[in-house]
Design a protein around this motif. Structure first.
Motif, PDB file in Angstrom:
ATOM      1  N   TRP A   5       0.839  -1.199   0.000  1.00 20.87           N
ATOM      2  CA  TRP A   5       0.000   0.000   0.000  1.00 20.87           C
ATOM      3  C   TRP A   5       0.871   1.245   0.000  1.00 20.87           C
ATOM      4  N   ILE A   6       0.672   2.102  -1.000  1.00 23.40           N
ATOM      5  CA  ILE A   6       1.375   3.370  -1.098  1.00 23.40           C
ATOM      6  C   ILE A   6       0.341   4.482  -1.007  1.00 23.40           C
ATOM      7  N   PRO A   7       0.485   5.406  -0.072  1.00 26.74           N
ATOM      8  CA  PRO A   7      -0.502   6.486   0.077  1.00 26.74           C
ATOM      9  C   PRO A   7      -0.615   7.325  -1.186  1.00 26.74           C
ATOM     10  N   ASP A   8      -1.785   7.944  -1.353  1.00 27.47           N
ATOM     11  CA  ASP A   8      -1.973   8.857  -2.481  1.00 27.47           C
ATOM     12  C   ASP A   8      -1.131  10.116  -2.315  1.00 27.47           C
ATOM     13  N   SER A   9      -0.908  10.517  -1.063  1.00 28.51           N
ATOM     14  CA  SER A   9      -0.112  11.713  -0.783  1.00 28.51           C
ATOM     15  C   SER A   9       0.515  11.579   0.596  1.00 28.51           C
ATOM     16  N   PRO A  10       1.589  12.329   0.865  1.00 33.01           N
ATOM     17  CA  PRO A  10       2.222  12.262   2.184  1.00 33.01           C
ATOM     18  C   PRO A  10       1.286  12.651   3.319  1.00 33.01           C
ATOM     19  N   SER A  11       0.275  13.469   3.030  1.00 35.32           N
ATOM     20  CA  SER A  11      -0.647  13.914   4.086  1.00 35.32           C
ATOM     21  C   SER A  11      -1.428  12.757   4.701  1.00 35.32           C
ATOM     22  N   GLN A  12      -1.587  11.660   3.963  1.00 34.36           N
ATOM     23  CA  GLN A  12      -2.306  10.512   4.505  1.00 34.36           C
ATOM     24  C   GLN A  12      -1.551   9.836   5.650  1.00 34.36           C
ATOM     25  N   LEU A  13      -0.260  10.072   5.732  1.00 37.02           N
ATOM     26  CA  LEU A  13       0.549   9.428   6.762  1.00 37.02           C
ATOM     27  C   LEU A  13       0.190   9.911   8.165  1.00 37.02           C
ATOM     28  N   ARG A  14      -0.336  11.131   8.259  1.00 36.04           N
ATOM     29  CA  ARG A  14      -0.608  11.665   9.589  1.00 36.04           C
ATOM     30  C   ARG A  14      -1.730  10.934  10.313  1.00 36.04           C
ATOM     31  N   PHE A  15      -2.500  10.130   9.581  1.00 34.50           N
ATOM     32  CA  PHE A  15      -3.585   9.368  10.203  1.00 34.50           C
ATOM     33  C   PHE A  15      -3.100   8.033  10.762  1.00 34.50           C
ATOM     34  N   LEU A  16      -1.833   7.709  10.513  1.00 40.67           N
ATOM     35  CA  LEU A  16      -1.286   6.447  11.000  1.00 40.67           C
ATOM     36  C   LEU A  16      -0.758   6.607  12.421  1.00 40.67           C
ATOM     37  N   PRO A  19       3.569   7.464  11.897  1.00 43.91           N
ATOM     38  CA  PRO A  19       3.809   7.792  10.484  1.00 43.91           C
ATOM     39  C   PRO A  19       5.278   7.745  10.079  1.00 43.91           C
ATOM     40  N   THR A  20       6.186   8.175  10.977  1.00 41.52           N
ATOM     41  CA  THR A  20       7.609   8.165  10.634  1.00 41.52           C
ATOM     42  C   THR A  20       8.125   6.744  10.453  1.00 41.52           C
ATOM     43  N   ASP A  21       7.741   5.869  11.357  1.00 42.34           N
ATOM     44  CA  ASP A  21       8.167   4.469  11.249  1.00 42.34           C
ATOM     45  C   ASP A  21       7.588   3.816  10.000  1.00 42.34           C
ATOM     46  N   PHE A  22       6.339   4.164   9.679  1.00 42.25           N
ATOM     47  CA  PHE A  22       5.716   3.592   8.480  1.00 42.25           C
ATOM     48  C   PHE A  22       6.464   4.053   7.228  1.00 42.25           C
TER      49      PHE A  22
END
Length: 328
Positions: A5-16, A19-22
């Motif tokens: 799974w690759i996010p559509d944009s970096p902004s999606q990482l903040r919901f994890l 996020p840094t480890d992911f």
């Protein structure tokens, strides 16, 4: 590759949750997808069912690769600096297999982490998290060289007569600069001399630079032919692995007709000065001259050797003689 799974944009990482480890775990797969061999349409055969299945897999892989490329393209400068601080881990061609290799990777990693901190300081970017240690001064000229290359990429990208290919591929000057750092790191890992993340340990003359740019320009033509076949992402063609050479050549061509680029504050002159400072740092700092990568002409693998200043590299392994063996 299609199951990652690759996010559509970096902004999606903040919901994890982390996020840094992911992102740290995702980067090796993203680079592997982007830098793998180019994808070509499968050849149609008499087995229509098999052909349709191969066509479906090809389309899925192409979508995954474009998704990976677009994900990296949407980052900003502080995020690119953070990713550079993770080098060389996401770009390692193989997993270290012995202590020599582990020591080499640790040396690379320490250099990139030090350069990362200096980059945050020199660019005025806010660090994504507090950093509690101060890098040594001998890494500052390296970071200055990286910053000078960023300024060079910005000047070339925003020039009134820009390269169409650069604008076709790269979303911003920072995006172009980041992939130059990827190219430099990969070359150093695979085939360079001193094990350092410096683009150049010496300032090359105009004639040598012109020869390098001519070679990169020919590679670019081959790459454009690849793009014309519907492949809209970079791949392992030589041009992309020498992207920084092409950037330098573009800058030199502009500097030949625009005197301001060769004056104080001009992008080309400042880049050359940064090269000199980086060269002098490597020349005088003994601790930066400890690791070498080498490959003998008849050997199939790149070997790693830890050495000291002015020490020779080991001799190549002896060849097995063919023909009559008196011991038999």
């Amino acid at each position: 590759m299609s199951d990652i799974w690759i996010p559509d944009s970096p902004s999606q990482l903040r919901f994890l949750p982390k996020p840094t480890d992911f992102l740290r775990g995702l980067l090796p797969y993203v680079f592997k997808i982007i830098l793998s061999e180019p994808l070509f349409l499968p050849t149609k055969t008499g087995n229509e069912k098999r052909y349709q299945r191969l066509l479906e897999v090809h389309q899925q892989n192409k979508q995954q690769r474009n998704r990976a490329w677009n994900f990296i393209a949407q980052h900003n400068l502080p995020q690119y600096i953070w990713m550079i601080g993770e080098f060389p881990d996401p770009l390692l061609p193989v997993i270290p297999s012995d202590k020599n290799e582990e020591d080499l990777i640790l040396g690379f990693k320490h250099a990139y982490q030090s350069i990362q901190i200096w980059l945050f300081d020199l660019t005025g970017c806010k660090e994504p998290r507090p950093i509690w240690w101060k890098p040594t001064q001998n890494y500052k000229p390296w970071a200055e060289l990286f910053v000078a290359q960023l300024q060079l990429a910005t000047a070339v990208y925003n020039h009134h007569q820009p390269s169409n290919l650069l604008h076709q591929l790269f979303a911003s000057p920072e995006h172009l600069w980041f992939w130059c750092q990827v190219a430099i790191c990969r070359r150093n890992l695979r085939e360079s001399g001193l094990g350092s993340p410096l683009p150049h340990t010496k300032v090359i003359g105009k004639q040598d630079l012109m020869e390098r740019w001519n070679k990169a320009n020919q590679m670019r033509k081959d790459f454009e032919e690849t793009l014309s076949k519907g492949i809209v992402y970079p791949n392992k063609v030589d041009w992309f692995e020498h992207l920084d050479y092409f950037l330098e050549g573009e800058a030199m061509q502009i500097a030949d007709v625009e005197a301001s680029w060769n004056k104080r504050g001009g992008a080309w002159l400042e880049y050359r000065k940064a090269q000199e400072r980086g060269r002098d740092t490597v020349r005088h700092e003994k601790e930066l001259q400890l690791v070498s990568l080498y490959q003998f002409p008849d050997d199939t693998e790149t070997r790693i050797h830890l050495t000291g200043l002015h020490q020779k590299l080991p001799k190549p392994p002896k060849k097995i003689k063919r023909g009559f063996d008196p011991k038999r």
